[in-house]
Design an enzyme around this catalytic site. Structure first.
Site, PDB file in Angstrom:
ATOM      1  N   TYR A 144       0.785  -1.241   0.246  1.00 25.04           N
ATOM      2  CA  TYR A 144       0.300   0.116  -0.241  1.00 25.04           C
ATOM      3  C   TYR A 144       0.747   1.005   0.138  1.00 25.04           C
ATOM      4  O   TYR A 144       1.466   2.119   0.565  1.00 25.04           O
ATOM      5  CB  TYR A 144      -0.901  -0.023   1.352  1.00 25.04           C
ATOM      6  CG  TYR A 144      -2.045   1.109   1.206  1.00 25.04           C
ATOM      7  CD1 TYR A 144      -2.574   1.486   0.285  1.00 25.04           C
ATOM      8  CD2 TYR A 144      -1.355   2.003   3.052  1.00 25.04           C
ATOM      9  CE1 TYR A 144      -3.807   2.579   1.041  1.00 25.04           C
ATOM     10  CE2 TYR A 144      -2.499   3.104   2.408  1.00 25.04           C
ATOM     11  CZ  TYR A 144      -3.578   3.587   1.685  1.00 25.04           C
ATOM     12  OH  TYR A 144      -4.662   5.188   1.905  1.00 25.04           O
ATOM     13  N   ASP A 239       9.455   2.748  -0.132  1.00 21.98           N
ATOM     14  CA  ASP A 239       8.343   4.039   0.745  1.00 21.98           C
ATOM     15  C   ASP A 239       8.754   3.327   1.545  1.00 21.98           C
ATOM     16  O   ASP A 239       8.196   1.901   2.125  1.00 21.98           O
ATOM     17  CB  ASP A 239       6.934   3.273  -0.260  1.00 21.98           C
ATOM     18  CG  ASP A 239       6.008   3.926   0.890  1.00 21.98           C
ATOM     19  OD1 ASP A 239       6.364   4.537   1.894  1.00 21.98           O
ATOM     20  OD2 ASP A 239       4.283   3.740   0.578  1.00 21.98           O
ATOM     21  N   LYS A 267       4.269   8.392   9.149  1.00 17.74           N
ATOM     22  CA  LYS A 267       3.914   8.101  10.264  1.00 17.74           C
ATOM     23  C   LYS A 267       4.759   8.529  11.349  1.00 17.74           C
ATOM     24  O   LYS A 267       4.203   9.559  12.038  1.00 17.74           O
ATOM     25  CB  LYS A 267       3.868   6.526  10.284  1.00 17.74           C
ATOM     26  CG  LYS A 267       2.673   6.357   9.432  1.00 17.74           C
ATOM     27  CD  LYS A 267       2.201   5.090   8.954  1.00 17.74           C
ATOM     28  CE  LYS A 267       1.017   5.071   8.126  1.00 17.74           C
ATOM     29  NZ  LYS A 267       1.245   3.793   6.827  1.00 17.74           N
TER      30      LYS A 267
HETATM   31  C1  LIG Z   1       0.235   4.745   5.830  1.00 18.27           C
HETATM   32  C2  LIG Z   1       1.451   4.705   4.392  1.00 18.27           C
HETATM   33  C3  LIG Z   1       1.361   4.899   3.434  1.00 18.27           C
HETATM   34  C4  LIG Z   1       0.350   6.558   3.305  1.00 18.27           C
HETATM   35  O1  LIG Z   1      -0.035   7.195   4.221  1.00 18.27           O
HETATM   36  P1  LIG Z   1      -0.547   7.832   4.916  1.00 18.27           P
HETATM   37  O2  LIG Z   1      -0.469   9.386   6.147  1.00 18.27           O
HETATM   38  O3  LIG Z   1      -2.512   7.435   5.164  1.00 18.27           O
HETATM   39  O4  LIG Z   1      -1.130   9.155   3.121  1.00 18.27           O
HETATM   40  C5  LIG Z   1       1.678   5.138   2.638  1.00 18.27           C
HETATM   41  N1  LIG Z   1       3.052   3.891   2.519  1.00 18.27           N
HETATM   42  C6  LIG Z   1       2.677   2.910   2.934  1.00 18.27           C
HETATM   43  C7  LIG Z   1       3.822   2.105   3.227  1.00 18.27           C
HETATM   44  C8  LIG Z   1       2.438   3.535   4.480  1.00 18.27           C
HETATM   45  O5  LIG Z   1       2.353   2.348   5.870  1.00 18.27           O
END
Ligand SMILES: *Cc1c(COP(=O)(O)O)cnc(C)c1O
Length: 420
Positions: A144, A239, A267
């Site tokens: 994701y 990511d 995060k």
């Molecule tokens: C949570 C997450 C996102 C998205 O971040 P948001 O702040 O919710 O938009 C993107 N990549 C990874 C790996 C994530 O865990």
């Protein structure tokens, strides 16, 4: 367990908020029951509006590496608040946060702050396409990367929980340039590069997946990925929105010794407030406006409150490297509660109990888990005062605020729930 106030709020929310929640993963649909409305948090605990107390393993879905209401983060927020909430002009704090990020992750030579992980990945993809002059993107099934149109293909997380392969509202043409390949499979990856050779702008990957549950890279996989992208002139985007400052101070790239071209963050770097970031090689990031032609902007980007919380978080982590060894030990101890027939995956303080007797190494194997059994386990744990992510396809998180006693109590509750 009393739940009348949560139930009443949820009834009201359902009328005026889609599904009653402001992010799908907060719903309890896949595990049965309705979500708890949370009133406050303290250290490793959260308390719902009916007064129930839980040991929290969601941690706001990753950001709260130091637990709830960490005193240094609260102090930084109070200080920032006394100066004002937003200026729309550069501030000293932004320079400090950018430096802290670059210092912890040497592959990041230049960084741009945004407001969420989604913004970070969306922008990184844009700059990768502009830099390479190519259009195609490779992602991996079950990873994701936020709710970016072109990345919502086989996207794990809430889509996996709800059983959606993709989403209406995204024009087919937006996804024509996205290829979703199986994670941890080098043969398929090499095949894709042989077919599309010089047309692939970037490979974006969760170096440790958190969004199909916790799935680590197989030995040698990330190294091979680095090698093949380099050979084809394709940018490698890590990511690290979830793994950054979580699996090590320098993220998965430090833990596995890989230098990606671009990195996305979120995060943990916001300390519980909304911050995202993308950065990497200077020659690439110099393409971003106003240094270069790739447009990307944000009214509240670098917001002083959010940045001060993030900076306090990163400064604390840098000053306390022992945090990571403690997290490692405590999470490993907790994972020992898994019985035969349950596969536990763990990297640092990220972990998932898969109700699956076989190894879980990709989305296919993750999906073979027994989600009905997970739902029963989740509800038993919740009754026992343990708050886990309400989905088989999400990673749980231990924070630095979890004590040995918390871990022991959780492991005991888990053993009881597993045997029931
Ligand atoms: C949570 C997450 C996102 C998205 O971040 P948001 O702040 O919710 O938009 C993107 N990549 C990874 C790996 C994530 O865990």
């Amino acid at each position: 367990m009393k739940s009348s106030r949560s139930e009443e709020l949820f009834r009201r929310a359902l009328e005026i908020v889609p599904g009653g929640v402001n992010s799908p993963v907060r719903a309890f649909r896949s595990v049965g029951g309705n979500p708890k409305f949370i009133a406050r948090g303290e250290g490793s605990r959260i308390f719902d509006v009916d007064g129930n107390e839980y040991i929290d393993y969601v941690g706001s879905w990753g950001p709260l590496l130091l637990g709830h209401r960490h005193p240094e983060i609260l102090a930084a927020l109070e200080r920032a608040l006394s100066f004002g909430t937003s200026f729309g002009a550069p501030t000293e704090l932004e320079v400090e946060l950018a430096s802290a990020i670059c210092e912890a992750m040497p592959s990041i030579e230049m960084v741009r702050l945004v407001n969420s992980g989604t913004e970070a990945t969306m922008s990184a993809i844009r700059v990768a396409r502009a830099f390479t002059g190519r259009e195609r993107i490779i992602k991996f099934e079950g990873c994701y990367h936020g709710h970016v149109d072109s990345l919502l293909v086989q996207a794990g997380s809430g889509l996996a929980t709800l059983g959606l392969a993709d989403t209406p509202g995204v024009p087919q043409s937006f996804c024509d340039t996205t290829m979703a390949l199986p994670y941890n499979d080098l043969d398929v990856l090499e095949g894709a590069f042989r077919t599309y050779t010089d047309r692939i702008a970037a490979v974006i990957i969760e170096p440790v997946v958190g969004n199909m549950g916790c799935v680590p890279p197989l030995p040698g996989y990330l190294e091979a990925l680095r090698d093949i992208t380099q050979r084809y002139g394709t940018l490698l985007i890590f990511d690290e929105v979830m793994t950054g400052f979580r699996v090590a101070l320098g993220g998965a790239q430090e833990r596995y010794g890989i230098r990606p071209d671009l990195t996305t963050l979120g995060k943990v770097i916001g300390g519980g407030l909304p911050v995202g970031a993308y950065g990497g090689r200077k020659d690439i990031m110099s393409k971003v406006a106003p240094a270069g032609p790739v447009y990307q902007a944000g009214t509240l980007s670098g917001n002083p409150l959010a940045v001060s919380a993030g900076l306090a978080m990163l400064r604390h982590l840098k000053a306390h490297p022992e945090t990571y060894t403690q997290l490692e030990t405590r999470t490993a101890a907790l994972c020992e509660a898994a019985p035969q027939g349950v596969t536990v995956n763990r990297v640092g303080s990220m972990f998932t109990f898969f109700f699956n007797p076989h190894p879980v190494t990709d989305y296919e194997s993750a999906k073979k888990s027994d989600t009905a059994r997970f739902g029963r386990f989740f509800r038993a744990m919740l009754e026992g005062g343990i708050y886990l992510p309400p989905s088989q396809f999400e990673s749980a998180f231990v924070s630095a605020a979890h004590t040995d006693a918390d871990i022991e109590r959780t492991a005991a509750a888990a053993r009881e729930a597993f045997s029931a």
